[in-house]
Design a protein around this motif. Sequence first.
Motif, PDB file in Angstrom:
ATOM      1  N   ASP A  70      25.943  68.960  19.739  1.00 12.51           N
ATOM      2  CA  ASP A  70      25.326  70.285  19.715  1.00 12.51           C
ATOM      3  C   ASP A  70      24.242  70.471  20.772  1.00 12.51           C
ATOM      4  OD1 ASP A  70      26.917  71.277  17.589  1.00 12.51           O
ATOM      5  OD2 ASP A  70      25.704  70.127  16.176  1.00 12.51           O
ATOM      6  N   LYS A  71      24.264  69.617  21.789  1.00 10.38           N
ATOM      7  CA  LYS A  71      23.258  69.705  22.846  1.00 10.38           C
ATOM      8  C   LYS A  71      23.834  70.408  24.070  1.00 10.38           C
ATOM      9  CE  LYS A  71      20.925  65.508  21.409  1.00 10.38           C
ATOM     10  NZ  LYS A  71      20.570  64.139  21.765  1.00 10.38           N
ATOM     11  N   LYS A  72      22.996  71.123  24.772  1.00  6.84           N
ATOM     12  CA  LYS A  72      23.373  71.751  26.039  1.00  6.84           C
ATOM     13  C   LYS A  72      23.020  70.750  27.136  1.00  6.84           C
ATOM     14  CE  LYS A  72      24.501  75.171  28.745  1.00  6.84           C
ATOM     15  NZ  LYS A  72      25.887  75.208  29.141  1.00  6.84           N
ATOM     16  N   LEU A  73      24.042  70.099  27.699  1.00  2.00           N
ATOM     17  CA  LEU A  73      23.816  69.047  28.675  1.00  2.00           C
ATOM     18  C   LEU A  73      24.216  69.498  30.072  1.00  2.00           C
ATOM     19  CD1 LEU A  73      25.325  66.074  26.641  1.00  2.00           C
ATOM     20  CD2 LEU A  73      22.918  66.672  26.857  1.00  2.00           C
ATOM     21  N   SER A  74      23.449  69.079  31.042  1.00  2.00           N
ATOM     22  CA  SER A  74      23.775  69.372  32.442  1.00  2.00           C
ATOM     23  C   SER A  74      24.932  68.482  32.884  1.00  2.00           C
ATOM     24  CB  SER A  74      22.558  69.092  33.329  1.00  2.00           C
ATOM     25  OG  SER A  74      22.299  67.695  33.382  1.00  2.00           O
ATOM     26  N   GLU A  75      25.516  68.802  34.024  1.00  2.00           N
ATOM     27  CA  GLU A  75      26.595  67.993  34.583  1.00  2.00           C
ATOM     28  C   GLU A  75      26.121  66.549  34.768  1.00  2.00           C
ATOM     29  OE1 GLU A  75      30.631  68.110  36.455  1.00  2.00           O
ATOM     30  OE2 GLU A  75      29.578  69.398  35.061  1.00  2.00           O
ATOM     31  N   ASP A  76      24.903  66.382  35.268  1.00  4.08           N
ATOM     32  CA  ASP A  76      24.361  65.044  35.488  1.00  4.08           C
ATOM     33  C   ASP A  76      24.178  64.295  34.163  1.00  4.08           C
ATOM     34  OD1 ASP A  76      23.521  63.285  37.662  1.00  4.08           O
ATOM     35  OD2 ASP A  76      21.583  63.290  36.618  1.00  4.08           O
ATOM     36  N   GLU A  77      23.719  64.979  33.140  1.00  2.00           N
ATOM     37  CA  GLU A  77      23.552  64.338  31.831  1.00  2.00           C
ATOM     38  C   GLU A  77      24.904  63.938  31.240  1.00  2.00           C
ATOM     39  OE1 GLU A  77      19.475  66.384  30.116  1.00  2.00           O
ATOM     40  OE2 GLU A  77      21.307  67.603  30.182  1.00  2.00           O
ATOM     41  N   LEU A  78      25.927  64.750  31.466  1.00  2.00           N
ATOM     42  CA  LEU A  78      27.269  64.405  31.004  1.00  2.00           C
ATOM     43  C   LEU A  78      27.797  63.181  31.745  1.00  2.00           C
ATOM     44  CD1 LEU A  78      28.755  68.000  30.740  1.00  2.00           C
ATOM     45  CD2 LEU A  78      28.241  66.463  28.831  1.00  2.00           C
ATOM     46  N   LEU A  79      27.528  63.106  33.042  1.00  5.51           N
ATOM     47  CA  LEU A  79      27.926  61.932  33.821  1.00  5.51           C
ATOM     48  C   LEU A  79      27.233  60.678  33.299  1.00  5.51           C
ATOM     49  CD1 LEU A  79      27.809  63.474  37.400  1.00  5.51           C
ATOM     50  CD2 LEU A  79      29.866  62.741  36.183  1.00  5.51           C
ATOM     51  N   GLU A  80      25.955  60.803  32.988  1.00  2.99           N
ATOM     52  CA  GLU A  80      25.204  59.669  32.440  1.00  2.99           C
ATOM     53  C   GLU A  80      25.783  59.235  31.097  1.00  2.99           C
ATOM     54  OE1 GLU A  80      21.048  60.691  32.353  1.00  2.99           O
ATOM     55  OE2 GLU A  80      20.977  60.918  34.533  1.00  2.99           O
ATOM     56  N   ALA A  81      26.160  60.205  30.265  1.00  6.04           N
ATOM     57  CA  ALA A  81      26.744  59.886  28.959  1.00  6.04           C
ATOM     58  C   ALA A  81      28.050  59.111  29.139  1.00  6.04           C
ATOM     59  CB  ALA A  81      26.990  61.166  28.167  1.00  6.04           C
ATOM     60  N   MET A  82      28.887  59.537  30.092  1.00  9.71           N
ATOM     61  CA  MET A  82      30.153  58.840  30.332  1.00  9.71           C
ATOM     62  C   MET A  82      29.927  57.450  30.918  1.00  9.71           C
ATOM     63  SD  MET A  82      32.875  61.733  31.568  1.00  9.71           S
ATOM     64  CE  MET A  82      31.790  62.785  32.531  1.00  9.71           C
ATOM     65  N   GLN A  83      28.915  57.324  31.753  1.00 10.91           N
ATOM     66  CA  GLN A  83      28.614  56.011  32.325  1.00 10.91           C
ATOM     67  C   GLN A  83      28.119  55.072  31.217  1.00 10.91           C
ATOM     68  OE1 GLN A  83      25.615  55.950  35.390  1.00 10.91           O
ATOM     69  NE2 GLN A  83      26.030  53.830  35.888  1.00 10.91           N
ATOM     70  N   GLU A  84      27.265  55.579  30.366  1.00 16.55           N
ATOM     71  CA  GLU A  84      26.703  54.772  29.284  1.00 16.55           C
ATOM     72  C   GLU A  84      27.729  54.483  28.188  1.00 16.55           C
ATOM     73  OE1 GLU A  84      23.033  55.010  26.084  1.00 16.55           O
ATOM     74  OE2 GLU A  84      22.941  56.222  27.896  1.00 16.55           O
ATOM     75  N   HIS A  85      28.614  55.457  27.939  1.00 18.28           N
ATOM     76  CA  HIS A  85      29.619  55.340  26.878  1.00 18.28           C
ATOM     77  C   HIS A  85      31.002  55.645  27.457  1.00 18.28           C
ATOM     78  CE1 HIS A  85      26.308  55.340  23.996  1.00 18.28           C
ATOM     79  NE2 HIS A  85      25.846  56.426  24.599  1.00 18.28           N
ATOM     80  N   PRO A  86      31.606  54.702  28.173  1.00 16.71           N
ATOM     81  CA  PRO A  86      32.884  54.976  28.834  1.00 16.71           C
ATOM     82  C   PRO A  86      34.000  55.386  27.874  1.00 16.71           C
ATOM     83  CG  PRO A  86      32.267  52.660  29.064  1.00 16.71           C
ATOM     84  CD  PRO A  86      31.114  53.360  28.431  1.00 16.71           C
ATOM     85  N   LYS A  87      33.836  55.097  26.609  1.00 16.82           N
ATOM     86  CA  LYS A  87      34.823  55.501  25.610  1.00 16.82           C
ATOM     87  C   LYS A  87      34.972  57.025  25.557  1.00 16.82           C
ATOM     88  CE  LYS A  87      36.086  53.944  21.043  1.00 16.82           C
ATOM     89  NZ  LYS A  87      35.639  53.211  19.868  1.00 16.82           N
TER      90      LYS A  87
END
Length: 113
Positions: A70-87
């Motif tokens: 439910d968070k509004k994430l920037s493109e960069d924050e989404l990239l960080e999430a995928m890097q941190e959680h590749p699943k």
Amino acid sequence: MIKIYHNPRCSKSREGLNILAESGQDFQIVKYLDLPMEKEEIKEVLSLLGISAEDLIRKNEKVWKENYKDKKLSEDELLEAMQEHPKLIERPIVIRGEKAVIGRPSDKIKDLF
């Protein structure tokens, strides 16, 4: 050279791997859960796919629901999430030259040949 970002525990990813094996073409397997992609590599993949970071995220994953849903994430924050959680990254991703597809359904992979 063809490259597949592969998760051996995923049935769609295994199907994609089988399609590549049956094609007779050389390919490289990247087990992205064992060796997570850097943000720049994810950006390159997104560019080849022609999609945004949000479109590459598996939103039914537990880690997404618990930490990001439910968070509004920037493109960069989404990239960080995928890097941190590749699943969180959709799979399989298959790249050939300047073309890439997400192998869902698996037959999309054949479009690269």
